[in-house]
Design an enzyme around this catalytic site. Structure first.
Site, PDB file in Angstrom:
ATOM      1  N   GLN A 396      -3.026  90.340  13.322  1.00 19.75           N
ATOM      2  CA  GLN A 396      -2.904  91.536  11.853  1.00 19.75           C
ATOM      3  C   GLN A 396      -4.615  91.309  12.122  1.00 19.75           C
ATOM      4  OE1 GLN A 396      -0.843  88.347   9.495  1.00 19.75           O
ATOM      5  NE2 GLN A 396      -2.354  88.362   9.445  1.00 19.75           N
ATOM      6  N   HIS A 398      -7.588  93.331  10.356  1.00 21.01           N
ATOM      7  CA  HIS A 398      -7.798  93.390   8.859  1.00 21.01           C
ATOM      8  C   HIS A 398      -8.676  92.707   8.599  1.00 21.01           C
ATOM      9  CE1 HIS A 398      -5.208  89.110   7.128  1.00 21.01           C
ATOM     10  NE2 HIS A 398      -6.087  89.205   8.892  1.00 21.01           N
ATOM     11  N   HIS A 505       2.517  77.810   9.304  1.00 15.82           N
ATOM     12  CA  HIS A 505       4.066  78.445   8.770  1.00 15.82           C
ATOM     13  C   HIS A 505       4.700  77.600  10.261  1.00 15.82           C
ATOM     14  CE1 HIS A 505       2.008  82.652   9.148  1.00 15.82           C
ATOM     15  NE2 HIS A 505       2.308  82.116   7.821  1.00 15.82           N
ATOM     16  N   ASN A 548       4.600  86.100  10.470  1.00 14.06           N
ATOM     17  CA  ASN A 548       4.603  85.417   9.291  1.00 14.06           C
ATOM     18  C   ASN A 548       6.649  85.334   8.876  1.00 14.06           C
ATOM     19  OD1 ASN A 548       2.613  87.343   9.869  1.00 14.06           O
ATOM     20  ND2 ASN A 548       1.647  86.157   7.723  1.00 14.06           N
TER      21      ASN A 548
HETATM   22  O1  KBG Z   1      -4.139  85.803   7.624  1.00  9.85           O
HETATM   23  C1  KBG Z   1      -4.077  85.116   7.511  1.00  9.85           C
HETATM   24  C2  KBG Z   1      -1.816  85.119   7.460  1.00  9.85           C
HETATM   25  O2  KBG Z   1      -1.197  86.292   7.214  1.00  9.85           O
HETATM   26  C3  KBG Z   1      -1.279  84.191   6.703  1.00  9.85           C
HETATM   27  O3  KBG Z   1       0.200  84.082   6.647  1.00  9.85           O
HETATM   28  C4  KBG Z   1      -0.877  82.649   7.463  1.00  9.85           C
HETATM   29  O4  KBG Z   1      -0.991  81.903   6.965  1.00  9.85           O
HETATM   30  O5  KBG Z   1      -2.942  82.212   6.888  1.00  9.85           O
HETATM   31  C5  KBG Z   1      -3.934  83.677   7.623  1.00  9.85           C
HETATM   32  C6  KBG Z   1      -4.729  83.060   7.745  1.00  9.85           C
HETATM   33  O6  KBG Z   1      -5.389  82.211   8.470  1.00  9.85           O
END
Ligand code: KBG
Length: 573
Positions: A396, A398, A505, A548
């Site tokens: 990502q 962003h 995750h 994700n």
């Molecule tokens: O950038 C995010 C990412 O998209 C995500 O799903 C996760 O939980 O956290 C990230 C940031 O550390």
């Protein structure tokens, strides 16, 4: 009745006519109010005449059930401020006891007594004396509120690469259709930062970051806009609406009272039938506001309390010995991170681009002296480099708030871009979360040490293999190569691996599959051997992904919800 009920009390209660305030009844009881719980609720409510009772341990913090807090204009104007919202929303899962020796403590300040082996540790409330530091996912956390993590998530919804889906027992054709439905439910778009209906660029920064990578990054990297559960507001396109649990549920009043939500109520455990341990008679809940147990009775029970909370409820229901895969095959992503300040040549390119001239001039007219050719309201970049076989990680590029990564006074936030790369973990049975406790002589299970909500404390036993570490190293190298195309590291945000667990995750802990020895539930998320018990959430994902997980969890839940509908329809016959 006592305020704490044991199984015997519950068996008596459910057989006698009782005061209604002690027993809740519904066709389906759903534990957890995040996107997956809402997927079950909506599907069941739309496809049947059934009643649904949803149980949430947290409170409702927004007038709209489970709305994303970032929809507040305050946070869309000041993304750094949202970092504090996320920090407040995350409660860590497993913290080893602190080293409480305070060498500078003088006078009569209290310190814990030194034990026989010469150490002193303080077991403060919520800390976990069983946690081996080296095997912890230290940053792993849960959110206890209506809507769960969807109240603050990044909304990133990439579809995993085929190589990320090897164990999922749902056939590919069916999966593809379910993914499509899941994208609709979550309101996923990948064009909300690109061009508007007139063909004009919506975000200068997004377009310039994407273009820079498309033109300069070697290899077939498939650079694209990040698919996000978000929609630009039609009434005021400066702002967007991020999807939350409410997006999935829709307006609950359309169900004419068939949907009920009980907040600040702990789903303590499932109570099996005395004679048939594979049948659930009821669920024991704890009304936290009034400090008393109540019970809920339903035809089907769906546990969607997250990748830790769901196996925790099952373990507390004394099911761990019956379900050998519970809490096992755990995977968590590695997360590398840095922030860069965009290059001079990129800023010059923005300044000279005729497409953006009018916008920049209008900005400069209003804010004389601003050296940056970027309007304050320019939306952030949202770019993705997806997982590919040659580069097996999800990237990502962003700008977003998380519990870290605020820019503060270090730089003008408009020139800062975040890079977050997510790596996979080899799937191993030994990597697990477990919940210590024991069964009493009466067959009830009593937790060992507990978390602050009185549930059995989760303990991690997770290690990254050499293969994982080698892959992580390659991912870091790749992140640095991508970063160098965009700019220079923002001091303090140099390339780094984030604390294990921070990706939030976790997958695998209640994985679906065909083999009851290696999975917790069948392809429809129904717990093996049970007719009336379902599990949902990231824990159901049987694979290790870089992408994700939310989209995949909703995809799996759609199939699970269809199976609940079938059970309800059958019970009508
Ligand atoms: O950038 C995010 C990412 O998209 C995500 O799903 C996760 O939980 O956290 C990230 C940031 O550390």
């Amino acid at each position: 009745m006592p305020s704490r009920l044991n199984n015997e009390d519950i068996y008596n209660l459910i057989q006698q006519p009782v005061a209604t305030d002690l027993i809740e009844k519904a066709d389906v009881v759903i534990a957890g109010s995040g996107p997956v719980g809402m997927t079950y609720a909506r599907t069941i409510l739309e496809k049947t005449k059934a009643t649904v009772l949803m149980i949430e341990v947290g409170s409702q913090d927004s007038p709209v059930i489970g709305e994303h807090h970032k929809n507040s204009i305050k946070y869309q104007k000041d993304i750094d401020a949202f970092v504090n919202v996320i920090k407040g929303a995350l409660q860590t899962v497993s913290a080893p006891p602190a080293d409480t020796y305070i060498p500078t403590l003088v006078g009569d300040g209290w310190t814990p007594p030194v034990s026989e082996n010469g150490t002193s540790t303080l077991i403060f409330q919520g800390s976990n004396p069983n946690q081996i530091r080296e095997k912890n996912l230290k940053a792993s956390a849960v959110t206890r509120t209506v809507g769960g993590m969807s109240t603050h998530w990044t909304c990133a919804c990439p579809t995993p690469h085929d190589q990320e889906i090897v164990n999922n027992p749902i056939p590919k054709d069916e999966r593809d259709k379910l993914y499509e439905q899941a994208r609709k439910l979550l309101n996923v778009h990948n064009d909300q930062y690109d061009k508007d209906s007139e063909g004009d660029d919506i975000s200068i920064r997004h377009n310039v970051v994407k273009k820079t990578l498309l033109e300069n990054l070697p290899g077939n990297r498939k650079i694209q806009s990040l698919p996000l559960a978000v929609e630009r507001r039609k009434d005021n396109p400066t702002y967007v609406t991020w999807s939350g649990a409410n997006t999935i549920l829709g307006d609950p009043t359309r169900f004419d009272g068939r949907f009920r939500l009980r907040t600040e109520t702990r789903f303590t455990k499932l109570v099996p039938d005395k004679n048939d341990p594979k049948k659930i008679t009821s669920a024991k809940l704890r009304d936290l506001k009034n400090d008393r147990d109540i019970i809920a009775m339903a035809k089907a029970y769906v546990i969607t309390c997250g990748a830790i909370g769901t196996p925790q409820v099952l373990a507390n229901s004394n099911l761990a010995t019956q379900i050998p895969a519970l809490g096992r095959y755990l995977c968590e992503q590695s997360l590398s991170f840095c922030q860069i300040v965009m290059k001079n040549e990129i800023i010059d390119y923005i300044d000279k681009n005729p497409d953006w001239k009018a916008r920049i001039e209008a900005h400069r007219l209003k804010h004389k002296g601003d050296p940056l050719p970027i309007p304050f309201s320019d939306p952030e970049p949202q770019v993705m480099i997806p997982y590919t076989s040659d580069f097996p990680w999800h990237c990502q590029i962003h700008r977003d708030a998380f519990s870290y990564g605020d820019v503060g006074p270090r730089a003008d936030a408009r020139v800062v871009v975040d890079l977050r790369f997510f790596g996979r973990q080899e799937i191993k049975k030994e990597n697990r979360v477990y919940f210590a406790g024991e069964a009493t002589a009466r067959g009830e299970w009593v937790a060992g040490n507990t978390d602050i909500y009185g549930m059995p404390q989760a303990t991690f036993e997770v290690e990254r293999s050499q293969k994982d570490k080698t892959n992580d190293q390659k991912m870091m190298k790749d992140m640095c190569a991508v970063a160098s195309l965009l700019g220079a590291y923002l001091p303090g945000s140099d390339p780094q691996f984030m604390e294990p667990g921070l990706a939030l995750h976790i997958t695998g802990t209640t994985r679906i599959g065909n083999n009851p020895q290696e999975s917790v539930a069948d392809p429809s998320s129904r717990v093996h051997g049970f007719k009336d018990l379902w599990v949902g959430g990231n824990g159901c994902i049987p694979d290790s992904t870089g992408s994700n997980p939310t989209l995949t969890s909703v995809m799996i839940a759609l199939k699970g919800a269809a199976a609940v509908v079938e059970l309800l329809n059958d019970s009508q016959k």
